[in-house]
Design a protein around this motif. Structure first.
Motif, mmCIF file in Angstrom:
data_model
loop_
_atom_site.group_PDB
_atom_site.id
_atom_site.type_symbol
_atom_site.label_atom_id
_atom_site.label_comp_id
_atom_site.label_asym_id
_atom_site.label_seq_id
_atom_site.Cartn_x
_atom_site.Cartn_y
_atom_site.Cartn_z
ATOM 1 N N THR A 167 0.832 -1.205 0.000
ATOM 2 C CA THR A 167 0.000 0.000 0.000
ATOM 3 C C THR A 167 0.866 1.254 0.000
ATOM 4 O OG1 THR A 167 -1.782 -1.140 1.178
ATOM 5 C CG2 THR A 167 -1.799 1.267 1.242
ATOM 6 N N ALA B 281 -6.695 6.591 -4.611
ATOM 7 C CA ALA B 281 -6.799 5.134 -4.590
ATOM 8 C C ALA B 281 -8.171 4.770 -5.137
ATOM 9 C CB ALA B 281 -6.613 4.598 -3.173
ATOM 10 N N ILE C 242 -4.747 0.307 -5.469
ATOM 11 C CA ILE C 242 -5.093 -0.112 -4.106
ATOM 12 C C ILE C 242 -6.564 0.190 -3.876
ATOM 13 C CG2 ILE C 242 -4.771 0.369 -1.647
ATOM 14 C CD1 ILE C 242 -2.485 -1.235 -2.806
ATOM 15 N N LEU D 74 -7.876 -3.159 3.262
ATOM 16 C CA LEU D 74 -7.191 -2.736 2.053
ATOM 17 C C LEU D 74 -6.753 -3.954 1.250
ATOM 18 C CD1 LEU D 74 -4.962 0.181 3.413
ATOM 19 C CD2 LEU D 74 -7.075 0.369 2.075
ATOM 20 N N ASN E 140 -4.806 -5.269 -2.630
ATOM 21 C CA ASN E 140 -4.070 -4.985 -3.849
ATOM 22 C C ASN E 140 -4.936 -5.441 -5.023
ATOM 23 O OD1 ASN E 140 -1.996 -4.316 -5.573
ATOM 24 N ND2 ASN E 140 -0.772 -6.127 -5.142
#
Length: 259
Positions: free
Chosen positions: A76, A102, A147, A155, A157
């Motif tokens: 992140t 993001a 992200i 969070l 990927n």
């Protein structure tokens, strides 16, 4: 507002600051013709470097990163922090008003968990375009990292090609995937001007299309089919060709919708 052009760039371009500046100069030229631009980026090479420094080993399966839970703070920080803010700074140097984001900012994209073996990886889906449309209408270039987050706030990927597809769907935009090669190669090693789904699957089975290019080509077919328009896979090393793309000229390999 013009049909937005979504440009996906990989982390490799970060290793060539001058190439990055040249790309943003072209973006500025396109902006001056009232072309709305959105940039989506990965940054795997930067994430790999930072993970290695922390003593972690990165794994990939079919070109997709396995994002272990203990890796996520570094991933992140690399993508939404180091890479994203460096891109914004580079864009600013050529007079672009850039905003670093993001995927979950403004609830643009919602993510669901990917296959469990990939770890903290999300599958993106277009959700709310109000925020991004407002930014673009104000002549800003949104620079969006790959992200995102799940509904529970975790969070994740996201494969950057898939993220670019979702953003294209969000704004009903044209998409170009910029990479460090001039397109997709055929069985004889030549760069193809266009590629349909059946031919692509054959090239994958033959091992001609392999590694990260498999994910890129599959993402492009998803986008082309859902958007009902061809998608370009091309090189960031010749960004001036983005201008000729507006005029209908061939740039890289055109991925055709799977009808």
């Amino acid at each position: 507002m013009s049909t937005p052009l979504v440009i996906k760039i990989g982390g490799a371009i970060m290793e060539s600051p001058q190439a990055l500046i040249e790309l943003f100069k072209v973006v500025k030229t396109l902006q001056n013709t009232n072309q709305a631009i959105i940039i989506v980026h990965g940054g795997g090479c930067v994430a790999d470097e930072l993970l290695a420094k922390a003593g972690y080993t990165s794994k990939k399966v079919n070109g997709l990163r396995v994002s272990e839970p203990e890796h996520m703070a570094i991933i992140t920080g690399a993508l939404a922090g180091t890479v994203n803010k460096a891109l914004v700074a580079s864009a600013n140097t050529v007079g672009i008003s850039a905003v670093g984001l993001a995927l979950h900012d403004g609830q643009m994209i919602k993510c669901t968990p990917a296959e469990e073996f990939l770890g903290c990886v999300g599958v993106p889906k277009a959700n709310n375009n109000a925020f991004i449309n407002g930014l673009v209408a104000s002549n800003n270039v949104a620079i969006i990292s790959s992200i995102g987050s799940l509904d529970n706030g975790q969070l994740v990927n996201v494969n950057a090609d898939d993220a670019a597809v979702a953003i294209s769907q969000l704004v009903n935009g044209n998409l170009i995937l910029l990479t460090d090669v001039a397109g997709v190669k055929g069985a004889s090693g030549e760069y193809l001007e266009s590629l349909n789904y059946n031919d692509a699957q054959q090239l994958i089975e033959q091992g001609v299309i392999d590694g990260g290019m498999i994910a890129k080509v599959n993402a492009a077919f998803t986008a082309a089919t859902q958007l009902r328009r061809s998608i370009a896979v091309a090189s960031w090393k010749t960004p001036e060709q983005l201008i000729t793309l507006q005029q209908g000229n061939v740039f890289g390999t055109r991925i055709e919708p799977n009808c």
